[in-house]
Design a protein around this motif. Structure first.
Motif, short mmCIF file in Angstrom:
data_model
loop_
_atom_site.label_atom_id
_atom_site.label_comp_id
_atom_site.label_asym_id
_atom_site.label_seq_id
_atom_site.Cartn_x
_atom_site.Cartn_y
_atom_site.Cartn_z
N MET A 157 0.83 -1.16 0.00
CA MET A 157 0.00 0.00 0.00
C MET A 157 0.88 1.24 0.00
O MET A 157 1.99 1.21 0.54
CB MET A 157 -0.93 -0.02 1.21
N LEU A 158 0.41 2.26 -0.59
CA LEU A 158 1.13 3.53 -0.62
C LEU A 158 0.27 4.59 0.06
O LEU A 158 -0.95 4.60 -0.11
CB LEU A 158 1.42 3.96 -2.05
N VAL A 159 0.93 5.43 0.80
CA VAL A 159 0.24 6.56 1.42
C VAL A 159 1.04 7.82 1.13
O VAL A 159 2.25 7.74 0.90
CB VAL A 159 0.09 6.38 2.96
N PRO A 160 0.39 8.96 1.13
CA PRO A 160 1.13 10.20 0.90
C PRO A 160 2.19 10.43 1.98
O PRO A 160 2.00 10.06 3.14
CB PRO A 160 0.05 11.28 0.97
N PHE A 161 3.29 11.00 1.58
CA PHE A 161 4.38 11.32 2.50
C PHE A 161 3.90 12.29 3.58
O PHE A 161 3.15 13.22 3.30
CB PHE A 161 5.55 11.94 1.72
N ASN A 162 4.32 12.02 4.80
CA ASN A 162 4.04 12.90 5.93
C ASN A 162 2.54 13.09 6.16
O ASN A 162 2.07 14.20 6.41
CB ASN A 162 4.75 14.25 5.73
N ASP A 163 1.78 12.00 6.02
CA ASP A 163 0.33 12.05 6.22
C ASP A 163 -0.06 10.99 7.25
O ASP A 163 -0.45 9.88 6.91
CB ASP A 163 -0.38 11.80 4.89
N PRO A 164 0.06 11.33 8.55
CA PRO A 164 -0.23 10.35 9.60
C PRO A 164 -1.66 9.81 9.55
O PRO A 164 -1.90 8.65 9.89
CB PRO A 164 0.04 11.08 10.90
N LYS A 165 -2.61 10.62 9.12
CA LYS A 165 -4.00 10.14 9.02
C LYS A 165 -4.13 9.05 7.98
O LYS A 165 -4.84 8.07 8.18
CB LYS A 165 -4.95 11.31 8.72
N ALA A 166 -3.44 9.22 6.85
CA ALA A 166 -3.48 8.20 5.80
C ALA A 166 -2.82 6.91 6.28
O ALA A 166 -3.32 5.81 6.02
CB ALA A 166 -2.79 8.71 4.54
N ILE A 167 -1.71 7.03 7.00
CA ILE A 167 -1.04 5.85 7.55
C ILE A 167 -1.97 5.13 8.52
O ILE A 167 -2.15 3.92 8.44
CB ILE A 167 0.29 6.24 8.23
N ALA A 168 -2.58 5.90 9.43
CA ALA A 168 -3.49 5.31 10.41
C ALA A 168 -4.67 4.63 9.73
O ALA A 168 -5.08 3.53 10.12
CB ALA A 168 -3.98 6.39 11.37
N ARG A 169 -5.20 5.25 8.70
CA ARG A 169 -6.33 4.68 7.97
C ARG A 169 -5.95 3.34 7.34
O ARG A 169 -6.69 2.36 7.44
CB ARG A 169 -6.81 5.68 6.90
N GLU A 170 -4.79 3.28 6.72
CA GLU A 170 -4.36 2.04 6.06
C GLU A 170 -4.02 0.95 7.07
O GLU A 170 -4.36 -0.21 6.85
CB GLU A 170 -3.17 2.31 5.13
N VAL A 171 -3.35 1.31 8.16
CA VAL A 171 -3.03 0.31 9.18
C VAL A 171 -4.31 -0.23 9.81
O VAL A 171 -4.47 -1.44 9.99
CB VAL A 171 -2.09 0.90 10.25
N THR A 172 -5.24 0.66 10.12
CA THR A 172 -6.52 0.23 10.68
C THR A 172 -7.25 -0.68 9.71
O THR A 172 -7.83 -1.70 10.10
CB THR A 172 -7.39 1.45 11.04
N GLY A 173 -7.22 -0.32 8.44
CA GLY A 173 -7.85 -1.15 7.42
C GLY A 173 -7.24 -2.54 7.37
O GLY A 173 -7.94 -3.54 7.24
N LEU A 174 -5.91 -2.62 7.49
CA LEU A 174 -5.25 -3.92 7.49
C LEU A 174 -5.61 -4.74 8.72
O LEU A 174 -5.78 -5.95 8.64
CB LEU A 174 -3.73 -3.75 7.44
N LEU A 175 -5.69 -4.08 9.86
CA LEU A 175 -6.05 -4.79 11.09
C LEU A 175 -7.45 -5.38 11.02
O LEU A 175 -7.74 -6.40 11.65
CB LEU A 175 -5.92 -3.87 12.30
N LYS A 176 -8.31 -4.75 10.26
CA LYS A 176 -9.70 -5.21 10.14
C LYS A 176 -9.90 -6.21 9.01
O LYS A 176 -10.93 -6.88 8.96
CB LYS A 176 -10.63 -4.01 9.93
N ASP A 177 -8.95 -6.31 8.09
CA ASP A 177 -9.12 -7.14 6.89
C ASP A 177 -8.11 -8.29 6.91
O ASP A 177 -6.99 -8.17 6.42
CB ASP A 177 -8.91 -6.26 5.65
N ASP A 178 -8.52 -9.43 7.48
CA ASP A 178 -7.63 -10.58 7.59
C ASP A 178 -7.12 -11.07 6.24
O ASP A 178 -5.94 -11.42 6.11
CB ASP A 178 -8.34 -11.74 8.31
N VAL A 179 -7.98 -11.11 5.26
CA VAL A 179 -7.60 -11.63 3.94
C VAL A 179 -6.50 -10.75 3.32
O VAL A 179 -5.47 -11.24 2.86
CB VAL A 179 -8.83 -11.72 3.00
N ARG A 180 -6.70 -9.45 3.33
CA ARG A 180 -5.73 -8.52 2.75
C ARG A 180 -4.41 -8.55 3.53
O ARG A 180 -3.33 -8.57 2.95
CB ARG A 180 -6.32 -7.11 2.75
#
Length: 68
Positions: free
Chosen positions: A1-24
């Motif tokens: 996954m790619l997130v914009p540089f220096n965007d903690p909200k985007a990082i948090a969103r993607e990490v949270t999404g991964l924690l919720k999506d076992d298959v991914r």
């Protein structure tokens, strides 16, 4: 996954999404493992040995190796 540089909200969103999506998350884990196998020492060492054994463009025959 790619997130914009220096965007903690985007990082948090993607990490949270991964924690919720076992298959991914498991697909990402398996892919990382597969790609990382090329980085284990035995594979890296074999690659170096192949490089050292292959003559370079400026290689010359060693004394006594010429048959002619």
């Amino acid at each position: 996954m790619l997130v914009p540089f220096n965007d903690p909200k985007a990082i948090a969103r993607e990490v949270t999404g991964l924690l919720k999506d076992d298959v991914r998350r498991n697909a990402m884990r398996k892919n990382a493992y597969k790609l990382g196998r090329d980085m284990v020492w035995s594979t890296v060492a074999a690659s170096y040995m192949q490089t050292f054994e292959r003559p370079g463009p400026n290689a010359r025959a060693s004394p006594g190796s010429f048959s002619g």
